[in-house]
Design a protein around this motif. Structure first.
Motif, mmCIF file in Angstrom:
data_model
loop_
_atom_site.group_PDB
_atom_site.id
_atom_site.type_symbol
_atom_site.label_atom_id
_atom_site.label_comp_id
_atom_site.label_asym_id
_atom_site.label_seq_id
_atom_site.Cartn_x
_atom_site.Cartn_y
_atom_site.Cartn_z
ATOM 1 N N GLY A 354 0.794 -1.229 0.000
ATOM 2 C CA GLY A 354 0.000 0.000 0.000
ATOM 3 C C GLY A 354 0.827 1.280 0.000
ATOM 4 N N ASP A 355 2.147 1.173 -0.202
ATOM 5 C CA ASP A 355 2.980 2.372 -0.263
ATOM 6 C C ASP A 355 2.873 2.993 -1.654
ATOM 7 O OD1 ASP A 355 4.472 -0.108 -0.923
ATOM 8 O OD2 ASP A 355 5.991 1.327 -1.615
ATOM 9 N N VAL A 356 2.479 4.256 -1.667
ATOM 10 C CA VAL A 356 2.239 4.945 -2.944
ATOM 11 C C VAL A 356 3.429 5.832 -3.299
ATOM 12 C CG1 VAL A 356 0.821 6.771 -3.997
ATOM 13 C CG2 VAL A 356 -0.282 4.854 -2.827
ATOM 14 N N ALA A 357 3.810 5.835 -4.579
ATOM 15 C CA ALA A 357 4.856 6.736 -5.055
ATOM 16 C C ALA A 357 4.307 7.588 -6.190
ATOM 17 C CB ALA A 357 6.064 5.936 -5.539
ATOM 18 N N LEU A 358 4.706 8.866 -6.173
ATOM 19 C CA LEU A 358 4.376 9.761 -7.297
ATOM 20 C C LEU A 358 5.639 9.947 -8.120
ATOM 21 C CD1 LEU A 358 2.440 12.666 -5.523
ATOM 22 C CD2 LEU A 358 1.456 10.781 -6.850
ATOM 23 N N PHE A 359 5.482 10.023 -9.427
ATOM 24 C CA PHE A 359 6.612 10.282 -10.329
ATOM 25 C C PHE A 359 6.321 11.556 -11.112
ATOM 26 C CE2 PHE A 359 8.641 6.079 -10.082
ATOM 27 C CZ PHE A 359 7.605 5.307 -9.560
ATOM 28 N N PHE A 360 6.923 12.662 -10.645
ATOM 29 C CA PHE A 360 6.760 13.915 -11.382
ATOM 30 C C PHE A 360 7.779 13.972 -12.502
ATOM 31 C CE2 PHE A 360 4.927 15.284 -7.368
ATOM 32 C CZ PHE A 360 3.856 16.044 -7.798
ATOM 33 N N GLY A 361 7.453 14.685 -13.544
ATOM 34 C CA GLY A 361 8.466 14.880 -14.565
ATOM 35 C C GLY A 361 7.866 15.469 -15.826
ATOM 36 N N LEU A 362 8.692 16.166 -16.552
ATOM 37 C CA LEU A 362 8.251 16.708 -17.828
ATOM 38 C C LEU A 362 8.117 15.576 -18.838
ATOM 39 C CD1 LEU A 362 10.146 20.047 -18.358
ATOM 40 C CD2 LEU A 362 7.726 19.668 -17.974
ATOM 41 N N SER A 363 7.647 15.934 -20.010
ATOM 42 C CA SER A 363 7.468 14.956 -21.073
ATOM 43 C C SER A 363 8.766 14.193 -21.350
ATOM 44 C CB SER A 363 7.022 15.691 -22.336
ATOM 45 O OG SER A 363 6.773 14.758 -23.337
ATOM 46 N N GLY A 364 8.661 12.878 -21.407
ATOM 47 C CA GLY A 364 9.804 12.054 -21.800
ATOM 48 C C GLY A 364 10.779 11.726 -20.689
ATOM 49 N N PRO A 461 -10.496 0.413 -8.871
ATOM 50 C CA PRO A 461 -10.424 1.792 -9.355
ATOM 51 C C PRO A 461 -9.050 2.415 -9.071
ATOM 52 C CG PRO A 461 -11.749 1.661 -7.346
ATOM 53 C CD PRO A 461 -11.400 0.256 -7.718
ATOM 54 N N CYS A 462 -8.697 3.378 -9.914
ATOM 55 C CA CYS A 462 -7.353 3.950 -9.870
ATOM 56 C C CYS A 462 -7.236 5.006 -8.770
ATOM 57 C CB CYS A 462 -7.005 4.546 -11.220
ATOM 58 S SG CYS A 462 -7.133 3.370 -12.562
ATOM 59 N N VAL A 463 -7.271 4.557 -7.541
ATOM 60 C CA VAL A 463 -7.113 5.454 -6.396
ATOM 61 C C VAL A 463 -6.179 4.779 -5.398
ATOM 62 C CG1 VAL A 463 -9.390 6.538 -6.597
ATOM 63 C CG2 VAL A 463 -9.139 4.469 -5.226
ATOM 64 N N GLY A 464 -5.592 5.553 -4.510
ATOM 65 C CA GLY A 464 -4.705 4.972 -3.503
ATOM 66 C C GLY A 464 -4.570 5.906 -2.316
ATOM 67 N N PRO A 465 -3.913 5.432 -1.242
ATOM 68 C CA PRO A 465 -3.704 6.281 -0.061
ATOM 69 C C PRO A 465 -2.658 7.377 -0.311
ATOM 70 C CG PRO A 465 -2.716 4.109 0.259
ATOM 71 C CD PRO A 465 -3.434 4.060 -1.055
ATOM 72 N N HIS A 466 -2.351 8.149 0.714
ATOM 73 C CA HIS A 466 -1.391 9.254 0.578
ATOM 74 C C HIS A 466 -0.004 8.739 0.215
ATOM 75 C CE1 HIS A 466 -4.268 12.149 1.987
ATOM 76 N NE2 HIS A 466 -4.571 11.349 2.998
ATOM 77 N N PRO A 467 0.699 9.458 -0.651
ATOM 78 C CA PRO A 467 2.014 9.003 -1.111
ATOM 79 C C PRO A 467 3.065 8.962 -0.003
ATOM 80 C CG PRO A 467 1.133 10.703 -2.560
ATOM 81 C CD PRO A 467 0.240 10.656 -1.373
ATOM 82 N N LYS A 468 3.955 7.993 -0.131
ATOM 83 C CA LYS A 468 5.069 7.860 0.797
ATOM 84 C C LYS A 468 6.324 8.480 0.169
ATOM 85 C CE LYS A 468 7.764 4.078 2.695
ATOM 86 N NZ LYS A 468 7.952 2.637 2.475
ATOM 87 N N ASN A 469 6.455 8.330 -1.149
ATOM 88 C CA ASN A 469 7.614 8.886 -1.853
ATOM 89 C C ASN A 469 7.175 9.784 -3.007
ATOM 90 O OD1 ASN A 469 9.989 7.618 -0.547
ATOM 91 N ND2 ASN A 469 8.925 5.733 -1.132
ATOM 92 N N VAL A 470 7.872 10.896 -3.123
ATOM 93 C CA VAL A 470 7.618 11.829 -4.219
ATOM 94 C C VAL A 470 8.904 11.903 -5.036
ATOM 95 C CG1 VAL A 470 7.171 14.244 -4.785
ATOM 96 C CG2 VAL A 470 5.844 13.129 -2.985
ATOM 97 N N ILE A 471 8.857 11.323 -6.212
ATOM 98 C CA ILE A 471 10.071 11.205 -7.022
ATOM 99 C C ILE A 471 10.024 12.238 -8.144
ATOM 100 C CG2 ILE A 471 11.407 9.637 -8.498
ATOM 101 C CD1 ILE A 471 10.047 7.309 -6.877
ATOM 102 N N LEU A 472 11.004 13.140 -8.130
ATOM 103 C CA LEU A 472 11.063 14.150 -9.188
ATOM 104 C C LEU A 472 11.999 13.628 -10.272
ATOM 105 C CD1 LEU A 472 11.489 17.377 -6.985
ATOM 106 C CD2 LEU A 472 9.380 16.155 -7.564
ATOM 107 N N LEU A 473 11.466 13.423 -11.454
ATOM 108 C CA LEU A 473 12.279 12.902 -12.552
ATOM 109 C C LEU A 473 12.792 14.071 -13.389
ATOM 110 C CD1 LEU A 473 9.861 10.073 -13.783
ATOM 111 C CD2 LEU A 473 11.867 9.805 -12.295
ATOM 112 N N ALA A 474 14.072 14.045 -13.675
ATOM 113 C CA ALA A 474 14.627 15.039 -14.585
ATOM 114 C C ALA A 474 15.400 14.273 -15.646
ATOM 115 C CB ALA A 474 15.559 15.973 -13.829
ATOM 116 N N CYS A 475 15.251 14.673 -16.881
ATOM 117 C CA CYS A 475 16.046 14.041 -17.933
ATOM 118 C C CYS A 475 17.084 15.077 -18.336
ATOM 119 C CB CYS A 475 15.161 13.649 -19.109
ATOM 120 S SG CYS A 475 16.094 12.910 -20.451
ATOM 121 N N ASP A 476 18.236 14.953 -17.726
ATOM 122 C CA ASP A 476 19.261 15.975 -17.882
ATOM 123 C C ASP A 476 20.153 15.634 -19.070
ATOM 124 O OD1 ASP A 476 21.129 17.893 -17.596
ATOM 125 O OD2 ASP A 476 22.032 17.082 -15.783
ATOM 126 N N ALA A 477 20.058 16.440 -20.101
ATOM 127 C CA ALA A 477 20.873 16.183 -21.297
ATOM 128 C C ALA A 477 22.280 16.744 -21.145
ATOM 129 C CB ALA A 477 20.202 16.786 -22.519
#
Ligand SMILES: Nc1ncnc2c1ncn2[C@@H]1O[C@H](COP(=O)(O)OP(=O)(O)OP(=O)(O)O)[C@@H](O)[C@H]1O
Ligand SMILES: O=C([O-])CC(=O)C(=O)O
Ligand SMILES: [Ca+2]
Ligand SMILES: [Mn+2]
Length: 686
Positions: A354-364, A461-477
């Motif tokens: 039940g541990d939820v993670a979010l993956f933030f990030g721009l396109s790609g 259904p696509c729902v879950g509890p509060h996130p445990k990890n917030v992962i910021l994705l960066a694609c650094d060229a």
């Protein structure tokens, strides 16, 4: 055996089954005859009528009454669609009828209601008519309402050039001249309310337009749609949090668009559709038709216009389906914060515990790739809400980048590319219809849109509890950022607000890039139309193109929620790490990232992007695994010289030397030693 008067054997049409010739040879009349007098009738037998979408209410006591109520319901539905399609300058809505114009009369053979019942007109209650009669009021517009994927396939293949079935059953289609979104053509109506509420001006994605111009474009779209023989209408939902669900109607001219939205929005059940009523938001997609350059504000033949007060969006001059998806996302970025709900450009998954993670990030940057994880439940790949009760997906489908897709690296996504999936702008073998995912002939931004349940471990259904990890994705060229670092809350906010990535998509994936300086990116097109070279980009909230309010509003909500629910922030670089010249001696732990990159861009001649390799996906997956498992919370850390980031010294399954970019770069600080970020010399001036 019976004979005809001329002596030939008569063809038996009844009871032939039991008859056999003495020599035992069966004739082709040995099976039961079909119950049809004509070929047309035979064909009409092939299709069974669908169950009415209205379940028979008070116990099927009178089948007559049930039939009537279904008819009445359909009439109301058509009236609602006619109202949606009504011109604002003429008296009535178009005459709409249900069904495919190519199937006139077919249904009658089977006793189904004729596709030409009384057409439905919609009368305006408030607008003074300016044109009493026009030819358009004499014609019918056929409405293809919430068609199934199979029906949409047939429509696409029959009527839309460039539509094909691939070897795995997906519908390959072309999005036309635009193969990415057009952020410079996205306009929002600035009225009294939105002038106050929204973010305008420098840095904002909201380009203003006035109400009148919006209506001009709306009329253009509506007239175009009504001039067609048929339009597709989708009535669907956004947001799996049923308390905060939005009803959307999408009116479009192409089966491609209808199937795309069928896959991407939440599909209503028959009962939900029965209760659908008036939509909360309507899209008019007239993408094949350009806007009028003489219209005020128009700077190209494309315009994507949102009117929050009217709850409408108009698309002219682009057929790229992502405009609809991301246009609605923008609307959610307006509506949800008003309810204290944070809208997120993020993927989301959940562990078995039940541990939820979010993956933030721009396109790609890897939201779809990394949230689709065989060991975890997929909540969604791109758009979410975080409310007081937890997270919910906004959408009902996923939209994966397909360039260089492989069964080995991304098996779940590959397997989702089957019947029902829309495959945009891919290249395939003309005979075997096998897709070549490495082929960029049409665009770099090839995409697959599939319903979320095509991923075997989707959480429905696509729902879950509060996130445990917030992962910021960066694609650094540019190879500045380490593959992973742990962030404290202020750092998380800093990176969330600045939202750094290099705005380019997969320009060389994991492959080794050719030696400098011949490396070039001329044929690269990103998710946003016209992006040809990597640009260091700071996109607030990892989605500045979609936010409506000032970034600090979202950031404040994120900080508050992360603190309240104890989520940990991580920065994961899915792009290049090291392998290029880096000014280590001039960049210190206290150098803010944006100063660094701003400086870097001014020195472009010294710097080259894409030297070395993009970090291998299996390593990124190991890093993500270590975040999920808690391993990284207790690992040993050291502070990097660059930006003072906390980086782990060891991760199971990842070579330790790649964890610190200092190991993979060659410093050329001496080459610009005359300049120590003075901000005044020639090199420093932007
Ligand atoms: N180390 C890596 N981590 C993540 N993705 C990688 C990595 N190396 C290569 N890739 C490729 O990068 C692409 C990431 O695309 P993805 O669809 O996940 O982007 P996204 O963040 O969902 O973008 P969008 O918002 O535009 O849908 C995929 O094609 C993936 O195969
Ligand atoms: O909107 C698109 O075309 C694709 C997408 O998800 C993004 O750009 O974030
Ligand atoms: Ca995606
Ligand atoms: Mn996205």
């Amino acid at each position: 055996m019976a004979s005809t008067p001329n002596g030939l054997a008569r063809i038996e049409t009844h009871g032939a089954k039991t008859k056999k010739h003495e020599n035992g040879i069966c004739h082709d009349d040995s099976s039961a005859p079909v119950r049809a007098q004509t070929i047309d009738e035979l064909h009409s037998l092939q299709r069974k009528r669908s169950a009415p979408t209205t379940p028979i209410k008070d116990g099927a006591s009178s089948p007559f009454a049930a039939a009537l109520s279904e008819e009445e319901r359909q009439r109301q539905q058509l009236q609602s669609i006619s109202a949606s399609l009504a011109s604002l300058t003429r008296e009535t809505g178009p005459k709409v009828v249900r069904g495919d114009p190519a199937r006139k009369g077919e249904a009658a053979a089977k006793g189904a209601p004729s596709p030409h019942p009384q057409p439905v007109h919609h009368h305006h209650p408030h607008v003074t008519p300016t044109i009493a009669v026009s030819d358009s009021s004499l014609k019918f517009t056929h409405v293809l309402y919430n068609l199934s994927p199979a029906e949409l396939y047939e429509q696409a293949i029959k009527y839309e050039k460039g539509s094909f079935i691939t070897s795995t059953g997906a519908l390959a289609t072309l999005s036309g001249a635009k193969t990415g979104r057009s952020p410079r053509d996205k306009r929002i109506v600035k009225d009294e309310a939105s002038a106050q509420e929204l973010w305008w001006g420098k840095g904002s994605p909201n380009i203003e337009m006035d109400e009148h111009t919006f209506l001009t474009n709306r009329e253009r779209a509506v007239d175009y749609l009504n001039s067609l023989d048929k339009v597709f209408v989708n009535d669907q939902f956004l947001n799996w949090d049923t308390e905060n669900r939005i009803k959307v109607r999408i009116i479009s001219a192409r089966a491609y668009h209808s199937l795309f939205m069928h896959n991407m929005c939440i599909r209503p059940t028959e009962e939900e559709l029965e209760e659908f009523g008036t939509p909360d938001f309507t899209i008019y997609n007239a993408g094949q038709f350009p806007c009028n350059r003489y219209t005020h504000y128009m700077t190209s033949s494309t315009s994507v216009d949102i009117n929050l007060a009217r709850r409408e969006m108009v698309i002219l001059g682009t057929q790229y389906a992502g405009e609809m998806k991301k246009g609605l996302f923008g609307v959610m970025h307006y509506l949800m914060p008003r309810r204290g709900i944070l809208s997120l450009h993020s993927g989301c998954n959940m562990g078995k515990q039940g541990d939820v993670a979010l993956f933030f990030g721009l396109s790609g940057t890897g939201k779809t790739t990394l949230s689709t994880d065989h060991n975890r439940l997929l909540i969604g790949d791109d758009e979410h809400c975080w409310s007081d009760t937890g997270v919910s997906n906004i959408e009902g489908g996923c939209y994966a980048k397909c360039i260089d897709l492989s069964q080995e690296k991304e098996p779940d996504i590959c397997n989702a590319i089957k019947f029902g999936t829309v495959l945009e702008n891919v290249v395939f073998d003309e005979h075997t219809r096998e897709v070549d995912y490495t082929d960029k002939s049409v665009t770099e931004n090839t995409r697959a849109a599939y319903p979320i349940e095509y991923i075997p471990n989707a959480k429905i259904p696509c729902v879950g509890p509060h996130p445990k990890n917030v992962i910021l994705l960066a694609c650094d060229a540019f190879g500045v950022l380490p593959p992973v670092s742990k962030l404290n809350l202020p750092q998380t906010m800093y990176h969330f607000i600045s939202g750094y990535t290099a705005l380019v998509n997969n320009f060389c994936s994991e492959a080794e890039s050719p030696a400098l300086p011949s490396y070039h990116l001329d044929d690269v097109a990103g998710t946003e139309d016209g992006i040809k070279e990597p640009q260091a980009t700071f996109s607030a909230c990892f989605g500045a193109a979609f936010i409506m309010l000032h970034p600090t509003k979202y950031a404040a909500m994120l900080a508050e929620k992360m603190q309240k629910y104890g989520a940990t922030g991580w920065l994961v670089n899915t792009g290049w790490s090291g392998g290029r010249y880096l000014l280590l001696s001039t960049v210190t732990a206290s150098t803010p990232l944006h100063i660094y990159l701003w400086h870097e861009l001014t020195l472009n001649s010294l710097f080259r992007y894409g030297v070395g390799k993009r970090i291998r996906l299996p390593y990124t997956r190991k890093i993500i695994d270590a975040i999920h498992s808690g391993e990284l919370l207790t690992a040993n850390y050291k502070k990097t010289e660059v930006f003072g980031l906390e980086i782990p010294t060891e991760i199971d399954g990842v070579p330790s030397e790649i964890l610190d970019p200092i190991n993979t770069v060659s410093s050329v600080a001496s080459r610009i030693s005359s300049c120590h970020f003075c901000y005044t010399c020639k090199k420093c001036r932007v």
